[in-house]
Design a protein around this motif. Structure first.
Motif, PDB file in Angstrom:
ATOM      1  N   ALA A  44       0.811  -1.217   0.000  1.00  0.00           N
ATOM      2  CA  ALA A  44       0.000   0.000   0.000  1.00  0.00           C
ATOM      3  C   ALA A  44       0.843   1.265   0.000  1.00  0.00           C
ATOM      4  O   ALA A  44       0.389   2.326  -0.431  1.00  0.00           O
ATOM      5  CB  ALA A  44      -0.940   0.010   1.212  1.00  0.00           C
ATOM      6  N   ASP A  45       2.063   1.166   0.491  1.00  0.00           N
ATOM      7  CA  ASP A  45       2.995   2.294   0.548  1.00  0.00           C
ATOM      8  C   ASP A  45       4.347   1.752   0.111  1.00  0.00           C
ATOM      9  O   ASP A  45       5.002   1.008   0.851  1.00  0.00           O
ATOM     10  CB  ASP A  45       3.044   2.861   1.965  1.00  0.00           C
ATOM     11  CG  ASP A  45       3.995   4.035   2.119  1.00  0.00           C
ATOM     12  OD1 ASP A  45       4.915   4.183   1.293  1.00  0.00           O
ATOM     13  OD2 ASP A  45       3.828   4.812   3.078  1.00  0.00           O
ATOM     14  N   GLY A  46       4.776   2.108  -1.088  1.00  0.00           N
ATOM     15  CA  GLY A  46       5.972   1.508  -1.655  1.00  0.00           C
ATOM     16  C   GLY A  46       7.224   1.729  -0.836  1.00  0.00           C
ATOM     17  O   GLY A  46       8.023   0.813  -0.635  1.00  0.00           O
ATOM     18  N   TYR A  80       9.459   5.608  -6.930  1.00  0.00           N
ATOM     19  CA  TYR A  80       8.659   4.974  -5.885  1.00  0.00           C
ATOM     20  C   TYR A  80       7.396   5.787  -5.613  1.00  0.00           C
ATOM     21  O   TYR A  80       6.304   5.218  -5.468  1.00  0.00           O
ATOM     22  CB  TYR A  80       9.476   4.830  -4.598  1.00  0.00           C
ATOM     23  CG  TYR A  80      10.429   3.655  -4.602  1.00  0.00           C
ATOM     24  CD1 TYR A  80      10.084   2.459  -3.978  1.00  0.00           C
ATOM     25  CD2 TYR A  80      11.676   3.734  -5.215  1.00  0.00           C
ATOM     26  CE1 TYR A  80      10.960   1.377  -3.971  1.00  0.00           C
ATOM     27  CE2 TYR A  80      12.555   2.665  -5.213  1.00  0.00           C
ATOM     28  CZ  TYR A  80      12.197   1.486  -4.591  1.00  0.00           C
ATOM     29  OH  TYR A  80      13.059   0.414  -4.588  1.00  0.00           O
ATOM     30  N   ALA A  81       7.525   7.094  -5.529  1.00  0.00           N
ATOM     31  CA  ALA A  81       6.357   7.931  -5.243  1.00  0.00           C
ATOM     32  C   ALA A  81       5.310   7.821  -6.346  1.00  0.00           C
ATOM     33  O   ALA A  81       4.106   7.730  -6.077  1.00  0.00           O
ATOM     34  CB  ALA A  81       6.795   9.385  -5.061  1.00  0.00           C
ATOM     35  N   ARG A  82       5.774   7.816  -7.583  1.00  0.00           N
ATOM     36  CA  ARG A  82       4.844   7.779  -8.715  1.00  0.00           C
ATOM     37  C   ARG A  82       4.048   6.481  -8.752  1.00  0.00           C
ATOM     38  O   ARG A  82       2.908   6.453  -9.228  1.00  0.00           O
ATOM     39  CB  ARG A  82       5.647   7.954 -10.005  1.00  0.00           C
ATOM     40  CG  ARG A  82       4.811   8.084 -11.265  1.00  0.00           C
ATOM     41  CD  ARG A  82       5.653   8.637 -12.403  1.00  0.00           C
ATOM     42  NE  ARG A  82       4.929   8.582 -13.667  1.00  0.00           N
ATOM     43  CZ  ARG A  82       5.112   7.662 -14.601  1.00  0.00           C
ATOM     44  NH1 ARG A  82       6.027   6.718 -14.420  1.00  0.00           N
ATOM     45  NH2 ARG A  82       4.418   7.679 -15.719  1.00  0.00           N
ATOM     46  N   SER A  83       4.623   5.404  -8.245  1.00  0.00           N
ATOM     47  CA  SER A  83       3.979   4.097  -8.323  1.00  0.00           C
ATOM     48  C   SER A  83       3.398   3.621  -6.998  1.00  0.00           C
ATOM     49  O   SER A  83       2.967   2.469  -6.895  1.00  0.00           O
ATOM     50  CB  SER A  83       4.992   3.055  -8.819  1.00  0.00           C
ATOM     51  OG  SER A  83       5.418   3.334 -10.132  1.00  0.00           O
ATOM     52  N   SER A  84       3.361   4.476  -5.991  1.00  0.00           N
ATOM     53  CA  SER A  84       2.916   4.053  -4.664  1.00  0.00           C
ATOM     54  C   SER A  84       1.445   4.378  -4.447  1.00  0.00           C
ATOM     55  O   SER A  84       1.029   5.536  -4.585  1.00  0.00           O
ATOM     56  CB  SER A  84       3.753   4.736  -3.578  1.00  0.00           C
ATOM     57  OG  SER A  84       3.346   4.300  -2.299  1.00  0.00           O
ATOM     58  N   PRO A  85       0.609   3.399  -4.069  1.00  0.00           N
ATOM     59  CA  PRO A  85      -0.821   3.669  -3.864  1.00  0.00           C
ATOM     60  C   PRO A  85      -1.108   4.761  -2.854  1.00  0.00           C
ATOM     61  O   PRO A  85      -2.088   5.499  -3.001  1.00  0.00           O
ATOM     62  CB  PRO A  85      -1.360   2.314  -3.392  1.00  0.00           C
ATOM     63  CG  PRO A  85      -0.456   1.307  -4.008  1.00  0.00           C
ATOM     64  CD  PRO A  85       0.908   1.949  -3.969  1.00  0.00           C
ATOM     65  N   ILE A  86      -0.290   4.911  -1.822  1.00  0.00           N
ATOM     66  CA  ILE A  86      -0.600   5.898  -0.783  1.00  0.00           C
ATOM     67  C   ILE A  86      -0.569   7.321  -1.335  1.00  0.00           C
ATOM     68  O   ILE A  86      -1.235   8.211  -0.806  1.00  0.00           O
ATOM     69  CB  ILE A  86       0.366   5.744   0.422  1.00  0.00           C
ATOM     70  CG1 ILE A  86      -0.240   6.420   1.664  1.00  0.00           C
ATOM     71  CG2 ILE A  86       1.749   6.293   0.093  1.00  0.00           C
ATOM     72  CD1 ILE A  86       0.501   6.090   2.934  1.00  0.00           C
ATOM     73  N   GLN A  87       0.158   7.533  -2.421  1.00  0.00           N
ATOM     74  CA  GLN A  87       0.200   8.856  -3.031  1.00  0.00           C
ATOM     75  C   GLN A  87      -1.152   9.242  -3.635  1.00  0.00           C
ATOM     76  O   GLN A  87      -1.425  10.423  -3.855  1.00  0.00           O
ATOM     77  CB  GLN A  87       1.270   8.897  -4.128  1.00  0.00           C
ATOM     78  CG  GLN A  87       2.677   8.635  -3.640  1.00  0.00           C
ATOM     79  CD  GLN A  87       3.182   9.749  -2.736  1.00  0.00           C
ATOM     80  OE1 GLN A  87       2.897  10.918  -2.957  1.00  0.00           O
ATOM     81  NE2 GLN A  87       3.933   9.378  -1.704  1.00  0.00           N
ATOM     82  N   TYR A  88      -1.998   8.239  -3.907  1.00  0.00           N
ATOM     83  CA  TYR A  88      -3.272   8.485  -4.575  1.00  0.00           C
ATOM     84  C   TYR A  88      -4.460   8.154  -3.670  1.00  0.00           C
ATOM     85  O   TYR A  88      -5.597   8.090  -4.147  1.00  0.00           O
ATOM     86  CB  TYR A  88      -3.357   7.640  -5.851  1.00  0.00           C
ATOM     87  CG  TYR A  88      -2.166   7.811  -6.766  1.00  0.00           C
ATOM     88  CD1 TYR A  88      -2.086   8.897  -7.639  1.00  0.00           C
ATOM     89  CD2 TYR A  88      -1.109   6.899  -6.741  1.00  0.00           C
ATOM     90  CE1 TYR A  88      -0.992   9.059  -8.475  1.00  0.00           C
ATOM     91  CE2 TYR A  88      -0.008   7.059  -7.572  1.00  0.00           C
ATOM     92  CZ  TYR A  88       0.046   8.140  -8.434  1.00  0.00           C
ATOM     93  OH  TYR A  88       1.138   8.290  -9.251  1.00  0.00           O
ATOM     94  N   ALA A  89      -4.216   7.948  -2.372  1.00  0.00           N
ATOM     95  CA  ALA A  89      -5.294   7.555  -1.467  1.00  0.00           C
ATOM     96  C   ALA A  89      -6.420   8.583  -1.438  1.00  0.00           C
ATOM     97  O   ALA A  89      -7.597   8.226  -1.332  1.00  0.00           O
ATOM     98  CB  ALA A  89      -4.742   7.322  -0.061  1.00  0.00           C
TER      99      ALA A  89
END
Length: 657
Positions: A491-493, A523-532
């Motif tokens: 959920a958070d890369g 990592y930020a671009r592909s991490s789900p938590i960035q789009y929560a």
């Protein structure tokens, strides 16, 4: 639901005693848990060997008919133990060995035992006579796996990452390096599949990646690596030596291609390759046995797994659903920039397409036929994990439950999946995860265009890396999905990288091109938590308190981000690790998820909409079917049944499941 109302089973063949092929060890149901059993093919009788509160997964049998299992604690650490085939006391495999996570077991013909264990960032290999004291042979500061021992115990093989400079290391029994085989050079990645079963010849079976092919190869102390260019395949393969010396240097090869399997017999001395007849579908496991017998585990989407022996050897029954399961099942190809994406589509009875071309020429007539059948049912995208894995023409307990509950199911072999060649595996052009989401979106549009899905009734369900893709799709393409289920997800890369296993940190570094400190933007671009904060669809998150692969802390952080954004969500926590062995957990997740999807995609309420849970649920919290990984799979966590010297396996499970 009590243990008497369901069974668990492991989709794997029994391990066979090399000296007496009638004696076997296998893992099966024991009141809703996986446990290890001894099986006598001559009498047709089974004896339960293990009885642990949380179940037992890893088991095998050696040449002297001792049944082995890994006795692990709640955190996955423990020791190898064994018991004589016909019963007796539980004995330590080796004494004086500290607890660790299992990274390989190998037993020579005369009872010399090699055990690989992990302790965080390190891998150690211990050697000794069965049941006696051990000595440490080697310690490496990385994740590695013991992949074989010669029949006379003179050499050991250790596997590292297939694309590294130390893909395979051959050691003498005192730990002296005999050869280091690179998988990072011009010839591509390299996998070790075990030593030949004879004491007359020290030969290690290999698979080598070469451009867009996989080639069979072998290594010998006197000649080094020899590649068999005539034995080439365009998708992932695995192989095993035939155990009979009178068979010569003969190998059984299983190829997984486009979601189905084929078997081949390769005679290395004569350079001949012969097809071994098997029914169309998937082979979850296959092994050559004495006397020319071949055992294989066959399934297709409509038929649960069945064990077969070409010589008619009696094999233990799997506790699966009998007969054909309901639904209309077919495959589908959807164009993308890197080539067509292959999907498996399962529809409830009466909703299937007329038989004919996979891609109808007249989309209008197809849409008209769909309207004549009525509105299509809600569709659930069941997203596989890995990413080094693929969905196949195979029975899947979750597919069965969803179809029986009136849902359509799409299983997409997105870019990065195995089974379609090395180039497809490497196709991450839009970024980690984002490329795969593009493929899910493309298949969704294709299904809607064909009249097989409604744009207002599409859900996602994924486990492990599939759960990661579910979260990422919900956040990056929020208007396309009406519900999501993420089981034990990444959920958070960045947080996952900091707290997961060393093997998975290595995998992340390969996928992203470095650590979060090296390439933070990736990592930020592909991490789900960035789009929560962008998630709009109702979401069910299932996590485990002792999950080492997808740790609970990063899931809690994601749930906090959902709460802060006011996103509608539910959570469910299991007291287990990433790979649970208890049937109760699997059934609880299955029921909770199907009821959730039923409510969100159909707006139904009440007990009459409870899912029709199949009576047999495979081990694994999603209930999804698995198979022994092909050699083209970079399996980071070595969680398979441990091997005896002639059965050189590679990891059975993709990195995060």
């Amino acid at each position: 639901m009590t243990g008497s109302r369901y069974q668990v089973y492991l989709a794997a063949l029994p391990e066979v005693c090399a000296a007496d092929p009638a004696l076997m060890a296998f893992t099966a149901d024991a009141k809703g848990r996986c446990e290890v059993f001894a099986w006598n093919a001559e009498t047709g009788r089974a004896r339960q060997v293990t009885d642990r509160p949380r179940g037992t997964l890893h088991g095998t049998i050696d040449r002297d008919a001792n049944v082995w299992w890994f006795d692990e604690d709640a955190h996955g650490e423990g020791h190898w133990r064994f018991q004589p085939f016909h019963g007796g006391p539980d004995l330590p495999g080796l004494t004086g060995v500290p607890p660790g996570t299992p990274r390989g077991l190998a037993v020579s013909d005369d009872g010399i035992v090699a055990i690989g264990l992990g302790d965080g960032r390190t891998t150690t290999v211990h050697l000794g006579r069965r049941g006696a004291s051990a000595r440490e042979v080697t310690r490496v500061e990385r994740h590695a796996t013991l992949s074989g021992i010669t029949a006379a115990a003179g050499l050991l093989a250790i596997s590292g990452p297939a694309g590294s400079a130390h893909a395979v290391t051959v050691l003498t029994a005192d730990g002296t390096p005999r050869a280091v085989l690179s998988g990072s050079g011009e010839h591509g990645r390299l996998w070790s599949l075990g030593f030949a079963p004879t004491a007359e010849r020290d030969e290690l079976l290999l698979v080598r990646e070469d451009d867009d092919r996989y080639l069979l190869a072998s290594w010998r102390p006197d000649t080094g690596i020899r590649t068999y260019a005539w034995c080439a395949f365009d998708s992932e393969i695995t192989a095993r030596w035939y155990p009979d010396e009178n068979e010569g240097r003969t190998v059984l090869i299983r190829e997984d291609r486009h979601g189905r399997s084929t078997l081949h017999r390769a005679r290395l001395d004569s350079g001949t390759l012969t097809r071994v007849p098997t029914p169309p579908g998937s082979l979850l496991d296959a092994a050559p046995r004495a006397g020319g017998d071949v055992h294989y585990l066959w399934t297709d989407t409509a038929h649960p797994p069945r064990m077969y022996s070409t010589a008619g050897t009696a094999l233990p029954a799997l506790g699966t659903v009998p007969g054909r399961v309901p639904g209309d099942h077919r495959d589908l190809w959807t164009p993308t920039p890197d080539g067509p994406v292959h999907s498996w589509l399962s529809l409830p009875e009466g909703h299937g397409l007329p038989q004919g071309p996979e891609r109808p020429q007249d989309e209008t007539s197809e849409g008209r036929a769909t309207r004549e059948r009525g509105a299509p049912p809600p569709v659930v995208f069941l997203v596989h994990g890995g990413p080094a894995d693929h969905d196949r023409d195979a029975y899947d307990g979750v597919v069965h439950s969803l179809v029986a509950s009136g849902f359509a199911v799409a299983r997409v072999n997105y870019r990065g999946s195995t089974g379609y060649g090395p180039r497809w595996r490497r196709a991450f052009g839009a970024g980690v995860g984002l490329t795969q989401v593009e493929d899910l979106v493309a298949v969704r549009a294709d299904l809607i265009g064909r009249g097989l899905a409604r744009p207002d009734a599409v859900g996602l369900w994924g486990t492990s890396w599939g759960g990661y893709l579910t979260l990422l799709a919900l956040g990056t393409r929020p208007g396309l999905w009406q519900a999501g289920v993420a089981v034990k997800p990444v959920a958070d890369g960045v947080a996952a990288y900091r707290t997961t296993t060393s093997a998975l940190r290595t995998l992340d570094e390969r996928l992203y091109g470095g650590t979060p400190d090296d390439v933070p933007e990736a990592y930020a671009r592909s991490s789900p938590i960035q789009y929560a904060s962008r998630v709009r669809a109702p979401l069910l998150v299932v996590a485990a308190t002792r999950d080492a692969k997808c740790p609970p802390g990063q899931v809690r952080g994601y749930l906090a981000a959902l709460r802060a954004a006011g996103a509608r969500h539910e959570s469910m926590w299991l007291d287990s690790g990433h790979d649970g062995y208890e049937g109760g957990d699997h059934v609880a997740v299955l029921r909770r998820a199907v009821v959730f999807l039923d409510r969100e995609l159909r707006g139904t309420h009440g007990p009459h909409h409870a899912p029709k849970t199949p009576p047999a649920i495979r081990r694994g919290d999603s209930g999804r079917v698995g198979t022994a990984a092909a050699a083209g799979t970079d399996s980071a966590e070595h969680t398979e049944r441990r091997t005896v010297h002639a059965e050189g396996h590679h990891p059975q499970r993709p990195a995060r499941g």
